[in-house]
Design a protein around this motif. Structure first.
Motif, mmCIF file in Angstrom:
data_model
loop_
_atom_site.group_PDB
_atom_site.id
_atom_site.type_symbol
_atom_site.label_atom_id
_atom_site.label_comp_id
_atom_site.label_asym_id
_atom_site.label_seq_id
_atom_site.Cartn_x
_atom_site.Cartn_y
_atom_site.Cartn_z
ATOM 1 N N LEU A 1 20.206 28.333 81.567
ATOM 2 C CA LEU A 1 19.768 28.877 80.284
ATOM 3 C C LEU A 1 20.918 28.832 79.288
ATOM 4 O O LEU A 1 22.039 29.232 79.595
ATOM 5 C CB LEU A 1 19.280 30.309 80.468
ATOM 6 C CG LEU A 1 18.605 30.962 79.256
ATOM 7 C CD1 LEU A 1 17.324 30.230 78.907
ATOM 8 C CD2 LEU A 1 18.315 32.431 79.545
ATOM 9 N N SER A 2 20.624 28.358 78.084
ATOM 10 C CA SER A 2 21.640 28.263 77.029
ATOM 11 C C SER A 2 20.941 28.407 75.690
ATOM 12 O O SER A 2 19.710 28.467 75.603
ATOM 13 C CB SER A 2 22.387 26.923 77.106
ATOM 14 O OG SER A 2 21.495 25.849 76.887
ATOM 15 N N TRP A 3 21.748 28.459 74.617
ATOM 16 C CA TRP A 3 21.158 28.560 73.288
ATOM 17 C C TRP A 3 20.331 27.335 72.954
ATOM 18 O O TRP A 3 19.375 27.407 72.166
ATOM 19 C CB TRP A 3 22.245 28.763 72.233
ATOM 20 C CG TRP A 3 22.853 30.131 72.257
ATOM 21 C CD1 TRP A 3 24.107 30.478 72.644
ATOM 22 C CD2 TRP A 3 22.209 31.351 71.878
ATOM 23 N NE1 TRP A 3 24.305 31.834 72.544
ATOM 24 C CE2 TRP A 3 23.139 32.408 72.073
ATOM 25 C CE3 TRP A 3 20.935 31.677 71.401
ATOM 26 C CZ2 TRP A 3 22.840 33.738 71.798
ATOM 27 C CZ3 TRP A 3 20.626 33.001 71.125
ATOM 28 C CH2 TRP A 3 21.574 34.010 71.322
ATOM 29 N N GLN A 4 20.662 26.189 73.513
ATOM 30 C CA GLN A 4 19.889 24.977 73.249
ATOM 31 C C GLN A 4 18.474 25.061 73.824
ATOM 32 O O GLN A 4 17.559 24.405 73.331
ATOM 33 C CB GLN A 4 20.607 23.744 73.827
ATOM 34 C CG GLN A 4 21.832 23.290 73.053
ATOM 35 C CD GLN A 4 23.005 24.239 73.217
ATOM 36 O OE1 GLN A 4 23.085 24.975 74.207
ATOM 37 N NE2 GLN A 4 23.929 24.223 72.264
ATOM 38 N N SER A 5 18.308 25.871 74.880
ATOM 39 C CA SER A 5 16.986 26.011 75.491
ATOM 40 C C SER A 5 16.182 27.156 74.892
ATOM 41 O O SER A 5 15.053 27.391 75.324
ATOM 42 C CB SER A 5 17.131 26.222 77.002
ATOM 43 O OG SER A 5 17.949 27.336 77.293
ATOM 44 N N ALA A 6 16.744 27.871 73.894
ATOM 45 C CA ALA A 6 16.028 28.999 73.289
ATOM 46 C C ALA A 6 14.701 28.590 72.664
ATOM 47 O O ALA A 6 13.698 29.291 72.837
ATOM 48 C CB ALA A 6 16.930 29.687 72.264
ATOM 49 N N PRO A 7 14.613 27.457 71.921
ATOM 50 C CA PRO A 7 13.306 27.069 71.380
ATOM 51 C C PRO A 7 12.252 26.856 72.460
ATOM 52 O O PRO A 7 11.099 27.263 72.294
ATOM 53 C CB PRO A 7 13.608 25.770 70.618
ATOM 54 C CG PRO A 7 15.055 25.873 70.264
ATOM 55 C CD PRO A 7 15.690 26.581 71.417
ATOM 56 N N SER A 8 12.632 26.226 73.551
ATOM 57 C CA SER A 8 11.676 26.036 74.645
ATOM 58 C C SER A 8 11.257 27.362 75.252
ATOM 59 O O SER A 8 10.090 27.570 75.602
ATOM 60 C CB SER A 8 12.285 25.143 75.728
ATOM 61 O OG SER A 8 12.605 23.867 75.225
ATOM 62 N N LEU A 9 12.216 28.283 75.361
ATOM 63 C CA LEU A 9 11.929 29.575 75.973
ATOM 64 C C LEU A 9 10.997 30.407 75.102
ATOM 65 O O LEU A 9 10.130 31.117 75.609
ATOM 66 C CB LEU A 9 13.236 30.326 76.214
ATOM 67 C CG LEU A 9 13.208 31.487 77.197
ATOM 68 C CD1 LEU A 9 12.970 30.981 78.597
ATOM 69 C CD2 LEU A 9 14.515 32.264 77.134
ATOM 70 N N LEU A 10 11.153 30.318 73.781
ATOM 71 C CA LEU A 10 10.407 31.181 72.879
ATOM 72 C C LEU A 10 9.069 30.596 72.445
ATOM 73 O O LEU A 10 8.132 31.343 72.156
ATOM 74 C CB LEU A 10 11.248 31.472 71.628
ATOM 75 C CG LEU A 10 12.524 32.290 71.838
ATOM 76 C CD1 LEU A 10 13.304 32.384 70.537
ATOM 77 C CD2 LEU A 10 12.193 33.688 72.357
#
Length: 355
Positions: free
Chosen positions: A125-134
Motif C-alpha cells: 500500500l502506498s500513496w500511488q495506490s490511494a485512487p484504486s483504494l478509494l
C-alpha cells in the motif's frame, strides 16, 4: 478507587462536585456493594459528559457514534497486529509442494517472498495506490500469498486427484476441510444450452498446519486436472487482544468526543445547531450503511464454506471497499462539530447611565 472512577465525569463537573460525591460515597459504602456503586458512578459520569440533560435521544446518538468508532478502531488494532505476523517464506512453500508431490513437475512456483503482509495489485500500500483504494478497487487490498501450480498430475480424474490430495495432506500432518464444489463457468438460466448437470465442477480444499494456511484448487478440465496451491498465514494470536482493546478505547474515545461537542453545542446558535444535527445524522448514515451492507454478506459467506481464518474485521464493516463514504463521513462530522460551536448572539445592554 472511587477517586479514579470520577474520571468518567467531565472536568468542570469534577471540580465543582467531586468532594460532595466522595463524601456521599464514603457514607453509603458500608451499606452498598462496592462493584455496584462503582458501576453506577461510571454510568452517571458518562451520562454527565453528554449535553442536554433532559434529552433521551442524545444517549442513543452517542451510542451509535461510539460503537462505530469502536468498530473502526478495532479493525485498525487488528491490522496493526497483523503487521507483526511471521512473514511468508517461499522456501516453506517449496518444501510443502515437494512433500505433497515429490518428483512431480511444477508448472509455476513463487521463488520470492511477498513484499508486504497486505498488498494491492501485487504491491504494498502506498500513496500511488490511494485512487484504486478509494474509487472502487478497495477489494483488491488483500492478504499476500505465495503460490504454485501443476498442469499434470498422476491421477487422471478430479475425484482421484482429490482423494490423493486428502491422503497426502493427512500424511503430512495437515488439518483439512471438506471439499467445496463450484461450477467452473456460469451460464444463462433457462437457456437451452445451459445444463447445470453437465457443467464440470471446480474443487477447493482448505488446510492448516501451524500458522500456515493452504488453499488448493482443482480446476475442471476435460482431460487432465489442473491444480493451484496458495499459502497464506493464519490469524496471529495478538490480533484478538489488540482488537478487543482497540474496540474499548475507540468506543470510550467516541463517547468522550461526542460528549465534548454536545456540551458545547448547548450554547450554540439554534439554526447552526439544527444544521449540525442534520449533518451528524447524514454522517452516521454513511458510516453505518457500509457496516450494515457488509456484515450480512460476510456472515452468509462464512456460513456457506469453511474458514480456517475469518476475514478481517475491516471487511466486515465494509472497508476498504467503502472507504470513500467513511472518509466523507469524517469530513461531514468535522464540519458539523464546527457548526455546533457557533455561539448564540447575545443582546447588548445599551442603556446609558446618567452621571
Amino acid at each position: 478507587m472511587h477517586r479514579w472512577l470520577l474520571l468518567a465525569y467531565p472536568r468542570d463537573y469534577r471540580r465543582e462536585r467531586s468532594a460532595e460525591i466522595l463524601d456521599t460515597l464514603q457514607d453509603i459504602a458500608p451499606q452498598r456493594r462496592g462493584l455496584r456503586v462503582g458501576a453506577n458512578l461510571v454510568r452517571h459520569g458518562l451520562r454527565a459528559r453528554l449535553g442536554r440533560p433532559a434529552s433521551r435521544s442524545v444517549v442513543a446518538w452517542a451510542s451509535v457514534f461510539a460503537v462505530a468508532c469502536g468498530l473502526f478502531a478495532a479493525s485498525f488494532g487488528i491490522w496493526l497486529a497483523w503487521l507483526g505476523s511471521r512473514p511468508l517464506d517461499h522456501n516453506e512453500l517449496a518444501a510443502t509442494v515437494d512433500q505433497l508431490y515429490p518428483g512431480e513437475q511444477v508448472r509455476d512456483i513463487d521463488r520470492q517472498d511477498p513484499p508486504a503482509v497486505f498488498i494491492i495489485y501485487g504491491s504494498p500500500l502506498s500513496w500511488q495506490s490511494a485512487p484504486s483504494l478509494l474509487f472502487g478497487d478497495g477489494g483488491e487490498y488483500e492478504f499476500a500469498e505465495i503460490g504454485a501450480s501443476f498442469n499434470r498430475l498422476p491421477a487422471v480424474t478430479r475425484q482421484k486427484t482429490l482423494a490423493q490430495l486428502q491422503e497426502r495432506l493427512r500424511a503430512a500432518g495437515w488439518d483439512f476441510s471438506e471439499p467445496i464444489y463450484s461450477n467452473s463457468y456460469d451460464c444463462i438460466p433457462n437457456h437451452p444450452a445451459c445444463d447445470p448437470t453437465s457443467i464440470p465442477p471446480n474443487i477447493t480444499v482448505y488446510a492448516q498446519r501451524g500458522d500456515n494456511l493452504l488453499e488448493v484448487n482443482i480446476n475442471a478440465d476435460n482431460t487432465t486436472p489442473l491444480m493451484n496451491l496458495a499459502m497464506t498465514r493464519a490469524t496471529p494470536w495478538a490480533a484478538y487482544p489488540a482488537g478487543a482493546l482497540a474496540f474499548l478505547l475507540g468506543t470510550l474515545g467516541g463517547w468522550v468526543l461526542f460528549g465534548w461537542v454536545s456540551r458545547r453545542a448547548e450554547r450554540s446558535h439554534p439554526a447552526a445547531l439544527a444544521l449540525a444535527k442534520l449533518m451528524f445524522g447524514f454522517a452516521m448514515v454513511l458510516w453505518w450503511a457500509s457496516i450494515l451492507l457488509a456484515a450480512p454478506h460476510m456472515l452468509a459467506h462464512h456460513l456457506e464454506e469453511p474458514h480456517y481464518r475469518w476475514h478481517p474485521l475491516w471487511e466486515w464493516i465494509g472497508q476498504p471497499v467503502l472507504s470513500l463514504p467513511f472518509l466523507f463521513g469524517w469530513v461531514v462530522l468535522i464540519l458539523a462539530s464546527g457548526l455546533a460551536q457557533l455561539p448564540r448572539r447575545r443582546s447588548v445592554d445599551q442603556t446609558a447611565t446618567s452621571p
